[in-house]
Design a protein around this motif. Structure first.
Motif, PDB file in Angstrom:
ATOM      1  N   VAL A 248       0.755  -1.540  -0.016  1.00 18.24           N
ATOM      2  CA  VAL A 248      -0.183  -0.479  -0.376  1.00 18.24           C
ATOM      3  C   VAL A 248       1.194   1.056  -0.239  1.00 18.24           C
ATOM      4  O   VAL A 248       2.204   1.650   0.653  1.00 18.24           O
ATOM      5  CB  VAL A 248      -0.761   0.077   1.337  1.00 18.24           C
ATOM      6  CG1 VAL A 248      -1.320   1.100   0.991  1.00 18.24           C
ATOM      7  CG2 VAL A 248      -1.865  -1.382   1.297  1.00 18.24           C
ATOM      8  N   SER A 249       0.745   2.090  -0.995  1.00 17.29           N
ATOM      9  CA  SER A 249       1.295   3.754  -1.356  1.00 17.29           C
ATOM     10  C   SER A 249       0.858   4.170   0.459  1.00 17.29           C
ATOM     11  O   SER A 249      -0.233   3.631   1.031  1.00 17.29           O
ATOM     12  CB  SER A 249       1.102   4.395  -1.641  1.00 17.29           C
ATOM     13  OG  SER A 249      -0.614   4.872  -2.028  1.00 17.29           O
TER      14      SER A 249
ATOM     15  N   TYR B  15       4.812   2.269   5.802  1.00 14.36           N
ATOM     16  CA  TYR B  15       4.528   1.034   6.783  1.00 14.36           C
ATOM     17  C   TYR B  15       4.624  -0.179   6.498  1.00 14.36           C
ATOM     18  O   TYR B  15       4.665  -1.252   6.948  1.00 14.36           O
ATOM     19  CB  TYR B  15       3.367   1.393   8.093  1.00 14.36           C
ATOM     20  CG  TYR B  15       4.114   2.563   8.777  1.00 14.36           C
ATOM     21  CD1 TYR B  15       2.265   3.723   8.542  1.00 14.36           C
ATOM     22  CD2 TYR B  15       5.036   2.856   9.274  1.00 14.36           C
ATOM     23  CE1 TYR B  15       2.760   4.199   9.542  1.00 14.36           C
ATOM     24  CE2 TYR B  15       4.412   3.668  10.089  1.00 14.36           C
ATOM     25  CZ  TYR B  15       3.470   5.441  10.458  1.00 14.36           C
ATOM     26  OH  TYR B  15       3.522   6.733  10.758  1.00 14.36           O
ATOM     27  N   ASN B  16       5.171  -0.250   4.980  1.00 15.59           N
ATOM     28  CA  ASN B  16       5.293  -1.648   3.952  1.00 15.59           C
ATOM     29  C   ASN B  16       3.845  -2.391   4.923  1.00 15.59           C
ATOM     30  O   ASN B  16       3.735  -4.084   5.287  1.00 15.59           O
ATOM     31  CB  ASN B  16       6.116  -2.542   5.570  1.00 15.59           C
ATOM     32  CG  ASN B  16       6.801  -4.048   4.556  1.00 15.59           C
ATOM     33  OD1 ASN B  16       6.805  -4.697   5.349  1.00 15.59           O
ATOM     34  ND2 ASN B  16       6.265  -3.914   3.604  1.00 15.59           N
ATOM     35  N   LYS B  17       2.732  -2.175   4.889  1.00 14.89           N
ATOM     36  CA  LYS B  17       1.932  -2.618   5.021  1.00 14.89           C
ATOM     37  C   LYS B  17       1.006  -2.918   3.656  1.00 14.89           C
ATOM     38  O   LYS B  17       1.647  -2.849   2.357  1.00 14.89           O
ATOM     39  CB  LYS B  17       0.447  -2.124   4.695  1.00 14.89           C
ATOM     40  CG  LYS B  17       0.214  -1.246   6.256  1.00 14.89           C
ATOM     41  CD  LYS B  17      -0.906  -0.784   6.712  1.00 14.89           C
ATOM     42  CE  LYS B  17      -2.397  -1.056   6.409  1.00 14.89           C
ATOM     43  NZ  LYS B  17      -3.519   0.611   6.599  1.00 14.89           N
TER      44      LYS B  17
END
Lengths: 114, 114
Positions: free
Chosen positions: B95-96, B99-101
């Motif tokens: 996801v932009s 947090y590396n989601k």
């Protein structure tokens, strides 16, 4: 190799019990994550942590809390377990906050709440 | 909204035949795409990822994936399927916003028949 371990593979609890799921990673990763996996829904993010004592809500945080007192350990807490929390719980870690970073997963804990 | 779709719940392939597991995505900005595999009662194992560069990405166990920007797809492929490739496959997009989601698809079950 990155190793992510989870305290239990299978867990059976009763409604209303407080449940602790533990996750440990051995690669000095900054980020740690908790997901739940349900058939047809894929993985959904519950909480994540980007540093010791730091946490962020994911997409489905209701009914859960987390604790990260040490960098290598991330705990998921079900304050009062309910039957709709029966699921597979997966922990993951990644090196830092870069979008390109790979997340590495533990073996999972299959929790049944009766 | 950022999302991942895996349009097939199950893919059936004969051993030795080529296999394709489909994934399409919707994301803001540049896509960072991942494939994971889950064997029965196990956690997720990383297969490969696309960050930038060559549209054909090679990964573990002989798998590769083709990134197609115009079709917003990232299909997983293998030239010759093995019975041991039978597992659950997940596509995910980073996801932009930090947090590396990851957002995961619902998963596709691959069954390779002898």
């Amino acid at each position: 190799d990155v190793k992510v371990t989870q305290s239990s593979r299978y867990l059976v609890k009763r409604t209303g019990e407080k449940v602790f799921l533990e996750c440990v990673q051995d690669m000095d990763h900054e980020n740690m994550f908790w997901y739940r996996q349900d058939p047809g829904l894929g993985l959904r993010l519950i909480y994540f942590s980007y540093d010791v004592k730091m946490k962020e809500k994911g997409d489905i945080p209701e009914g859960y809390s987390v604790s990260r007192e040490k960098k290598e350990r991330f705990s998921l807490i079900l304050e009062s377990a309910s039957t709709n929390q029966t699921s597979m719980y997966l922990c993951a870690s990644s090196l830092n906050l870069e979008r390109a970073d790979t997340q590495y997963f533990g073996p999972g804990t299959r929790l049944t709440v009766l | 909204a950022q999302s991942v779709a895996q349009p097939e719940d199950q893919v059936n392939v004969a051993e030795g035949n080529p296999l394709t597991v489909k994934c399409t995505y919707s994301v803001s900005g540049n896509p960072y795409l991942f494939w994971y595999v889950q064997y029965p009662n196990r956690g997720l194992q990383f297969l490969l990822k696309y960050i930038t560069g060559d549209n054909l990405v090679k990964g573990s166990y002989g798998f590769e994936a083709e990134f197609n920007k115009s079709q917003t797809s990232f299909h997983l492929k293998k030239p010759s399927a093995l019975v041991s490739d039978s597992a659950l496959y997940f596509c995910a997009v980073s996801v932009s916003g930090g947090y590396n989601k990851l957002i995961f698809g619902a998963g596709t079950r691959l069954a390779v028949h002898p």
